[in-house]
Design an enzyme around this catalytic site. Structure first.
Site, PDB file in Angstrom:
ATOM      1  CE  LYS A 145       8.458  77.699  77.498  1.00  0.00           C
ATOM      2  NZ  LYS A 145       7.002  77.549  77.729  1.00  0.00           N
ATOM      3  CD  GLU A 162       5.281  81.566  83.821  1.00  0.00           C
ATOM      4  OE1 GLU A 162       4.992  82.781  83.874  1.00  0.00           O
ATOM      5  OE2 GLU A 162       5.153  80.883  82.784  1.00  0.00           O
ATOM      6  CB  SER A 203      10.121  72.641  72.385  1.00  0.00           C
ATOM      7  OG  SER A 203      10.636  71.747  73.355  1.00  0.00           O
TER       8      SER A 203
END
Lengths: 258, 407
Positions: B96, B118, B387
């Site tokens: 991210k 969000e 991830s």
């Protein structure tokens, strides 16, 4: 002349919004008839959606109540069919793109038109994406109503020039809901729109008092009120009809005197 | 015939991936996304922006991330040679940060002083709060109340970083409701605020922006694999988990034009795709319009968005990014569904086998690798994108296994 055009030809319009199925479709039917009697010129019926992105808490909760009661788009269309045997007031659906799109846009709109609906507002379809709804709306004989907002700036003229029914002017930034103060430059928005087209301009978002409605109607062709009415329905539930009718009467007077 | 012509026309428009994508948002936000589109079109090719971003990625976020040969797993499964793309080793522990650095830097260049975002699992919220702290912007995060419970540690982390965290209790109190609420907040306050969308979703230009900032993953995989396996070597399969799909699109992007590379997205089946408690969009959803885009969504017969479920807060989303929808429609990528139980088993398996605790999201990709690798030849190569790291999930997995452990 369409029912919507005819409503605006009689003077400044008062346009209440309610969510269909809140608290029940029976009450919605009574509310529509009572609001017409109290002076409403056009009525917006919200078809409830699970995730209404443009709504504040008041109308979000109305959507939750209507869906919890099992309200479906089909039932709302059938309610319109039933209402059409009793009233000729212009009726407009307000909902979100997926409700119309997921069942096949043309099929949905043909059924809605057959039941007697006059216009459609899609809160998550801006002008740039409107073509795929405008064409099926035209085919069905329904006015697709465009929105402009305080942030629309130079796009207002383009949008106004390609509008049917009326232009929905969003009064302020943010989502739907009662506001103490209307912050957008309503007069500026309306005069830009009228430079491009003689489309009627009705203003919504935040209006809850006769004073606000009067002020808005002086600067435009009509006032749209949702959350203030939905608040009354939330408070009184199935007994809300006389309270809503009283409120509509006051608001209509305020708009008419503008 | 006429309908086909209409669709053809739509696919030619900016921000469309085949028929998917678009800008289905309230009018109030249209100028904001247009302004963003213009700014991004300018800055993406601006040498100064590029070099600042590269510097942040390398010297702040610890890129390039390792491409790690998972020898134990390879031997144990007895098939394809397995590499792990270690996005879990990035600063803040997930992919991210790649997107957060790009978007917050872009917001700053645009003169914005405040970012909102969000978050589902909390990783994107943490990444955004981190970069906002670094670059000196105000930061407010919207998170479903149910997710705040599941990921309490990340909530505190965001607050430590100076962000304000708002609990969202509408709808299912999860990621989709957090996205809706962040859009609502953006319509209230646009001029000084940028919405840092965390996945390759939402209205144009977000799916393109997020994909471009995440594409560094596949660009590195391509280069790193050639360094260890020889010039011209391509993987035979690339696996990544998919919620909205940002780490997957980043892992796939530079291989899309290499048809020999199988691209496999691993969706969250939750309790199973034949149950209502699932978040597997491609496997159970259909075409719709929601959160600014035309794509596939989990929904009922009336077009109401489904209340999806997965053990993984980061995959618990009823839609998928429009570029994935295109890759699926064209048959370029395949999307498989992995249950909670399979993901938890993979979470435990990777921990024991390689000494790497993956995020429960990433464990969905590991779970499919465990099925696929034994069926592949030993001279074939599989890359799994990890991830994120799994520290945030330890307490929840313990609870899933019946141990009363709270973080």
């Amino acid at each position: 002349m369409t029912r919507i055009a005819s409503a605006f030809s009689k003077g400044k319009a008062f346009i209440p919004f309610i969510t269909a199925g809140d608290p029940s479709l029976d009450v919605t039917e009574q509310l529509v008839l009572a609001m017409e009697k109290a002076g409403a010129d056009i009525i917006e019926l919200g078809i409830p959606f699970s995730d209404p992105m443009a709504e504040g808490p008041t109308i979000q909760n109305a959507n939750v109540r209507a869906l919890a009661g099992g309200t479906t788009p089909d039932q709302v269309i059938e309610l319109v069919r039933k209402l059409r045997t009793q009233t000729q007031i212009p009726l407009i659906f307000m909902t979100y793109a997926n409700v119309v799109f997921s069942r096949g846009t043309q099929k949905f709109l043909d059924r809605a038109a057959d039941a007697g609906i006059d216009g459609l507002i899609l809160a998550d379809v801006p002008y740039e994406e409107s073509e795929e709804f405008r064409v099926p709306c035209k085919n069905a004989g329904i006015d697709l109503i465009n929105m402009v907002a305080p942030t629309s700036h130079e796009r207002i003229k383009t949008i106004a020039a390609h509008s049917d029914g009326f232009l929905y002017c969003v009064s302020s930034l943010g989502v739907t809901g009662v506001r103490a103060k209307i912050t957008g430059d309503i007069g500026g928005m309306v005069s830009l729109a009228h430079e491009a087209s003689n489309i009627p301009c009705a203003v919504g978002f935040g209006i809850s008092t006769p004073e606000q409605a009067h002020d808005i109607a002086q600067k435009s062709d009509g006032a749209i009120v949702g959350s203030a009415i939905v608040n009354i329905i939330a408070e009184h539930g199935k007994d809300s009809v006389p309270y809503v009718a009283d409120f509509v009467k006051q608001m209509k007077q305020a708009v008419q005197s503008a | 015939m006429e309908k086909q012509a209409e669709q053809q026309d739509v696919t030619q428009r900016a921000g469309r991936f085949d028929i998917f994508g678009g800008q289905y948002i309230p009018e109030t936000l249209m100028n904001a996304v247009k302004e963003l589109d213009e700014a991004y079109t300018y800055y993406k090719d601006d040498p100064e922006f590029r070099s600042e971003l590269t510097d942040l990625l390398n010297n702040y976020a610890n890129r390039p991330s390792l491409l790690y040969y998972a020898e134990n797993m390879t031997k144990d499964l007895g098939g394809a040679k397995i590499y792990l793309k270690r996005e879990d080793l990035n600063h803040t522990g997930a992919h991210k940060i790649n997107n957060a650095l790009g978007q917050v830097l872009l917001a700053k260049k645009m003169g914005k002083t405040r970012v909102i975002a969000e978050t589902g699992a909390g990783q994107h919220g943490v990444a955004t709060a981190t970069v906002a702290a670094l670059l000196g912007l105000d930061c407010e995060i919207y998170m479903g109340v149910k997710d705040m419970e599941r990921q309490a540690l990340n909530v505190y982390r965001m607050r430590l970083l100076g962000a304000k965290v708002h609990g969202v209790n509408t709808g299912t109190g999860t990621l989709k409701d957090a996205v809706s609420e962040t859009f609502r907040e953006w319509t209230r306050r646009i001029s000084d605020t940028h919405y840092v969308i965390g996945s390759c979703m939402g209205p144009h230009p977000f799916p393109t922006i997020v994909r471009d900032f995440q594409a560094v993953i596949s660009s590195e995989i391509k280069q790193q694999l050639q360094e260890v396996e020889g010039k011209g070597t391509l993987p035979d399969a690339v696996l990544a988990c998919v919620g909205g799909g940002s780490n997957a699109i980043g892992s796939f992007y530079h291989f899309i034009d290499d048809p020999s590379v199988k691209l496999i997205g691993c969706e969250a089946a939750g309790r199973g795709i034949d149950t209502p408690e699932t978040a597997a969009t491609i496997n159970t959803g259909r075409l719709g319009i929601f959160h600014g885009m035309k794509s596939y969504f989990c929904q009922d017969d009336n077009g109401q968005i489904a209340p999806v479920y997965s053990i993984s807060a980061g995959l618990d989303y009823p839609g998928i990014g429009p570029e994935h929808a295109e890759l699926y429609k064209k048959g370029r990528a395949q999307y498989v569904a992995i249950t909670d139980e399979e993901a938890v088993q993979a979470f435990e398996y990777l921990s024991r086998t390689e000494g790497i605790i993956p995020a429960i999201e990433s464990a969905h990709a590991v779970a499919y690798a465990m099925k696929l690798a034994p069926k592949m030849r030993k001279d074939q190569i599989m890359v799994i994108t990890l991830s994120g790291r799994g520290d945030k999930d330890v307490a929840a997995i313990a609870r899933y296994r019946g141990e009363d452990l709270y973080d």
